[in-house]
Design a protein around this motif. Structure first.
Motif, PDB file in Angstrom:
ATOM      1  N   ILE A 184      21.278 -33.785 -28.841  1.00  0.00           N
ATOM      2  CA  ILE A 184      20.414 -33.608 -30.007  1.00  0.00           C
ATOM      3  C   ILE A 184      20.675 -32.244 -30.628  1.00  0.00           C
ATOM      4  CG2 ILE A 184      18.038 -33.544 -30.852  1.00  0.00           C
ATOM      5  CD1 ILE A 184      17.258 -35.270 -28.429  1.00  0.00           C
ATOM      6  N   SER A 185      20.949 -32.239 -31.912  1.00  0.00           N
ATOM      7  CA  SER A 185      21.201 -30.997 -32.634  1.00  0.00           C
ATOM      8  C   SER A 185      19.938 -30.131 -32.662  1.00  0.00           C
ATOM      9  CB  SER A 185      21.647 -31.329 -34.057  1.00  0.00           C
ATOM     10  OG  SER A 185      21.736 -30.154 -34.825  1.00  0.00           O
ATOM     11  N   PRO A 186      20.085 -28.830 -32.505  1.00  0.00           N
ATOM     12  CA  PRO A 186      18.913 -27.945 -32.526  1.00  0.00           C
ATOM     13  C   PRO A 186      18.114 -27.999 -33.832  1.00  0.00           C
ATOM     14  CG  PRO A 186      20.863 -26.754 -31.776  1.00  0.00           C
ATOM     15  CD  PRO A 186      21.311 -28.117 -32.220  1.00  0.00           C
ATOM     16  N   ASP A 187      18.725 -28.441 -34.917  1.00  0.00           N
ATOM     17  CA  ASP A 187      17.992 -28.534 -36.180  1.00  0.00           C
ATOM     18  C   ASP A 187      17.326 -29.904 -36.359  1.00  0.00           C
ATOM     19  OD1 ASP A 187      20.406 -29.895 -36.563  1.00  0.00           O
ATOM     20  OD2 ASP A 187      20.521 -29.346 -38.681  1.00  0.00           O
ATOM     21  N   ARG A 188      17.418 -30.776 -35.344  1.00  0.00           N
ATOM     22  CA  ARG A 188      16.801 -32.110 -35.417  1.00  0.00           C
ATOM     23  C   ARG A 188      15.976 -32.398 -34.163  1.00  0.00           C
ATOM     24  NH1 ARG A 188      18.216 -35.281 -39.266  1.00  0.00           N
ATOM     25  NH2 ARG A 188      17.861 -37.191 -38.096  1.00  0.00           N
ATOM     26  N   LEU A 189      15.403 -31.360 -33.565  1.00  0.00           N
ATOM     27  CA  LEU A 189      14.659 -31.546 -32.319  1.00  0.00           C
ATOM     28  C   LEU A 189      13.414 -32.404 -32.543  1.00  0.00           C
ATOM     29  CD1 LEU A 189      14.881 -27.975 -30.777  1.00  0.00           C
ATOM     30  CD2 LEU A 189      16.171 -30.026 -30.120  1.00  0.00           C
ATOM     31  N   PRO A 190      13.147 -33.307 -31.612  1.00  0.00           N
ATOM     32  CA  PRO A 190      11.941 -34.128 -31.711  1.00  0.00           C
ATOM     33  C   PRO A 190      10.718 -33.347 -31.215  1.00  0.00           C
ATOM     34  CG  PRO A 190      13.166 -34.713 -29.746  1.00  0.00           C
ATOM     35  CD  PRO A 190      13.993 -33.683 -30.484  1.00  0.00           C
ATOM     36  N   ALA A 191       9.552 -33.935 -31.401  1.00  0.00           N
ATOM     37  CA  ALA A 191       8.358 -33.425 -30.734  1.00  0.00           C
ATOM     38  C   ALA A 191       8.600 -33.588 -29.231  1.00  0.00           C
ATOM     39  CB  ALA A 191       7.133 -34.216 -31.185  1.00  0.00           C
ATOM     40  N   ALA A 192       7.951 -32.760 -28.423  1.00  0.00           N
ATOM     41  CA  ALA A 192       8.208 -32.828 -26.983  1.00  0.00           C
ATOM     42  C   ALA A 192       7.029 -32.307 -26.191  1.00  0.00           C
ATOM     43  CB  ALA A 192       9.466 -32.025 -26.636  1.00  0.00           C
ATOM     44  N   SER A 193       6.912 -32.813 -24.973  1.00  0.00           N
ATOM     45  CA  SER A 193       5.957 -32.312 -23.991  1.00  0.00           C
ATOM     46  C   SER A 193       6.687 -32.201 -22.668  1.00  0.00           C
ATOM     47  CB  SER A 193       4.772 -33.264 -23.824  1.00  0.00           C
ATOM     48  OG  SER A 193       4.058 -33.388 -25.021  1.00  0.00           O
ATOM     49  N   ALA A 194       6.375 -31.150 -21.917  1.00  0.00           N
ATOM     50  CA  ALA A 194       6.935 -30.967 -20.579  1.00  0.00           C
ATOM     51  C   ALA A 194       5.779 -30.869 -19.604  1.00  0.00           C
ATOM     52  CB  ALA A 194       7.799 -29.716 -20.517  1.00  0.00           C
ATOM     53  N   VAL A 195       5.844 -31.678 -18.556  1.00  0.00           N
ATOM     54  CA  VAL A 195       4.766 -31.745 -17.581  1.00  0.00           C
ATOM     55  C   VAL A 195       5.352 -31.588 -16.181  1.00  0.00           C
ATOM     56  CG1 VAL A 195       2.890 -33.171 -16.680  1.00  0.00           C
ATOM     57  CG2 VAL A 195       3.541 -33.367 -19.088  1.00  0.00           C
ATOM     58  N   GLN A 196       4.806 -30.656 -15.418  1.00  0.00           N
ATOM     59  CA  GLN A 196       5.201 -30.561 -14.018  1.00  0.00           C
ATOM     60  C   GLN A 196       4.309 -31.501 -13.226  1.00  0.00           C
ATOM     61  OE1 GLN A 196       6.020 -26.721 -12.280  1.00  0.00           O
ATOM     62  NE2 GLN A 196       5.193 -27.369 -10.314  1.00  0.00           N
ATOM     63  N   VAL A 197       4.945 -32.358 -12.426  1.00  0.00           N
ATOM     64  CA  VAL A 197       4.218 -33.345 -11.624  1.00  0.00           C
ATOM     65  C   VAL A 197       4.398 -33.048 -10.141  1.00  0.00           C
ATOM     66  CG1 VAL A 197       4.381 -35.141 -13.400  1.00  0.00           C
ATOM     67  CG2 VAL A 197       6.183 -34.958 -11.676  1.00  0.00           C
ATOM     68  N   ALA A 198       3.465 -33.497  -9.334  1.00  0.00           N
ATOM     69  CA  ALA A 198       3.548 -33.276  -7.896  1.00  0.00           C
ATOM     70  C   ALA A 198       4.686 -34.087  -7.276  1.00  0.00           C
ATOM     71  CB  ALA A 198       2.223 -33.638  -7.228  1.00  0.00           C
ATOM     72  N   ALA A 199       4.935 -35.272  -7.819  1.00  0.00           N
ATOM     73  CA  ALA A 199       5.974 -36.135  -7.262  1.00  0.00           C
ATOM     74  C   ALA A 199       6.332 -37.219  -8.272  1.00  0.00           C
ATOM     75  CB  ALA A 199       5.492 -36.778  -5.969  1.00  0.00           C
ATOM     76  N   LEU A 200       7.528 -37.759  -8.092  1.00  0.00           N
ATOM     77  CA  LEU A 200       7.955 -38.942  -8.841  1.00  0.00           C
ATOM     78  C   LEU A 200       8.068 -40.081  -7.830  1.00  0.00           C
ATOM     79  CD1 LEU A 200      10.481 -37.127 -11.162  1.00  0.00           C
ATOM     80  CD2 LEU A 200       8.342 -38.212 -11.859  1.00  0.00           C
ATOM     81  N   VAL A 201       8.580 -41.219  -8.249  1.00  0.00           N
ATOM     82  CA  VAL A 201       8.594 -42.401  -7.400  1.00  0.00           C
ATOM     83  C   VAL A 201       9.415 -42.205  -6.114  1.00  0.00           C
ATOM     84  CG1 VAL A 201      10.510 -43.555  -8.566  1.00  0.00           C
ATOM     85  CG2 VAL A 201       8.725 -44.923  -7.476  1.00  0.00           C
ATOM     86  N   SER A 202      10.359 -41.270  -6.116  1.00  0.00           N
ATOM     87  CA  SER A 202      11.129 -40.915  -4.923  1.00  0.00           C
ATOM     88  C   SER A 202      11.238 -39.395  -4.873  1.00  0.00           C
ATOM     89  CB  SER A 202      12.532 -41.525  -4.981  1.00  0.00           C
ATOM     90  OG  SER A 202      13.379 -40.923  -4.016  1.00  0.00           O
ATOM     91  N   PRO A 203      11.172 -38.806  -3.703  1.00  0.00           N
ATOM     92  CA  PRO A 203      11.295 -37.342  -3.608  1.00  0.00           C
ATOM     93  C   PRO A 203      12.675 -36.824  -4.020  1.00  0.00           C
ATOM     94  CG  PRO A 203      11.173 -38.318  -1.415  1.00  0.00           C
ATOM     95  CD  PRO A 203      10.918 -39.420  -2.394  1.00  0.00           C
ATOM     96  N   ASP A 204      13.661 -37.715  -4.104  1.00  0.00           N
ATOM     97  CA  ASP A 204      15.009 -37.306  -4.537  1.00  0.00           C
ATOM     98  C   ASP A 204      15.095 -37.096  -6.046  1.00  0.00           C
ATOM     99  OD1 ASP A 204      16.027 -37.369  -1.934  1.00  0.00           O
ATOM    100  OD2 ASP A 204      16.522 -39.497  -2.096  1.00  0.00           O
TER     101      ASP A 204
END
Length: 132
Positions: free
Chosen positions: A99-119
């Motif tokens: 994605i070009s820096p002049d066309r960045l989408p809206a975004a959210s970043a969330v730190q989570v305790a875990a995903l479906v696998s620890p890997d």
């Protein structure tokens, strides 16, 4: 590609550095489920390596978008789920390959305790808008 308007600095809001505050347009909505760092055979790519995992996740996003007739130019929103915020530079580097820096989408970043696998170090979902 839908005609999208990006507003990086709405009145009274600090400018965004690594995303766009507001992206709007009209068209067909495409939602891509959170993608994981798995290859086409379902095998983990980049065990313990956030850069390798981010590259694979963005490749999976690219393929999912293509299946809907979309590209990263059509993406209006990305949501990053990471198990450690220290992985965000690797995520942004992989994003910037697509994605070009002049066309960045809206975004959210969330730190989570875990995903479906620890890997899994991250999962990323995308919303896109296509012309009607």
């Amino acid at each position: 590609m839908a005609e999208l308007t990006r507003i990086s600095a709405p009145d009274g809001v600090a400018p965004a550095a690594a995303y766009t505050h507001v992206v709007m347009g009209t068209g067909r909505f495409v939602a891509v489920s959170g993608q994981l760092p798995l290859d086409e055979d379902g095998k983990l790519v980049g065990e313990g390596d956030p850069a390798a995992q981010a590259r694979q996740v963005f490749e999976n996003l690219r393929r999912c978008l293509a299946s809907a007739g979309a590209t990263f130019d059509d993406v209006v929103k990305l949501t990053f789920f990471v198990t450690d915020m220290a992985y965000m530079p690797a995520v942004r580097a992989a994003r910037d390959e697509h994605i070009s820096p002049d066309r960045l989408p809206a975004a959210s970043a969330v730190q989570v305790a875990a995903l479906v696998s620890p890997d899994f170090l991250m999962e990323i979902e995308a919303f896109a808008l296509l012309p009607e």
